[in-house]
Design a protein around this motif. Structure first.
Motif, PDB file in Angstrom:
ATOM      1  N   ILE A  17       6.133  -2.983   2.341  1.00 39.93           N
ATOM      2  CA  ILE A  17       7.282  -3.457   1.562  1.00 39.93           C
ATOM      3  C   ILE A  17       6.937  -3.504   0.081  1.00 39.93           C
ATOM      4  O   ILE A  17       7.739  -3.093  -0.766  1.00 39.93           O
ATOM      5  CB  ILE A  17       7.746  -4.837   2.079  1.00 39.93           C
ATOM      6  N   LEU A  18       5.745  -4.003  -0.252  1.00 41.86           N
ATOM      7  CA  LEU A  18       5.369  -4.115  -1.663  1.00 41.86           C
ATOM      8  C   LEU A  18       5.177  -2.759  -2.332  1.00 41.86           C
ATOM      9  O   LEU A  18       5.494  -2.596  -3.503  1.00 41.86           O
ATOM     10  CB  LEU A  18       4.094  -4.960  -1.796  1.00 41.86           C
ATOM     11  N   THR A  19       4.682  -1.780  -1.613  1.00 42.62           N
ATOM     12  CA  THR A  19       4.491  -0.462  -2.220  1.00 42.62           C
ATOM     13  C   THR A  19       5.811   0.284  -2.390  1.00 42.62           C
ATOM     14  O   THR A  19       5.924   1.142  -3.263  1.00 42.62           O
ATOM     15  CB  THR A  19       3.528   0.406  -1.400  1.00 42.62           C
ATOM     16  N   SER A  20       6.809  -0.042  -1.598  1.00 45.39           N
ATOM     17  CA  SER A  20       8.091   0.650  -1.735  1.00 45.39           C
ATOM     18  C   SER A  20       8.925   0.089  -2.879  1.00 45.39           C
ATOM     19  O   SER A  20       9.922   0.685  -3.264  1.00 45.39           O
ATOM     20  CB  SER A  20       8.884   0.558  -0.432  1.00 45.39           C
TER      21      SER A  20
END
Length: 58
Positions: A17-20
């Protein structure tokens, strides 16, 4: 054993989620695509570069 698998899945999901949520590279945005098309047309001879007026006083 089940607790470690749950934590591993939670951390993996959190990382996904954080990388997207990161910013897009400029060439994938609408403005970047227009600039890329313009610069490619100049580079490959399909268009001539625009002339800009000089700011120097005569």
């Amino acid at each position: 054993m089940k607790a470690t698998i749950k934590y591993f899945c939670f951390i993996l999901t959190l990382l996904a989620i954080l990388t997207s949520c990161g910013p897009k590279p400029q060439y994938k945005t609408a403005v970047g695509k227009k600039k890329l098309k313009h610069y490619n047309s100049i580079q490959y001879g399909q268009a001539t570069p625009k002339k800009f007026k000089s700011f120097k006083k005569k």
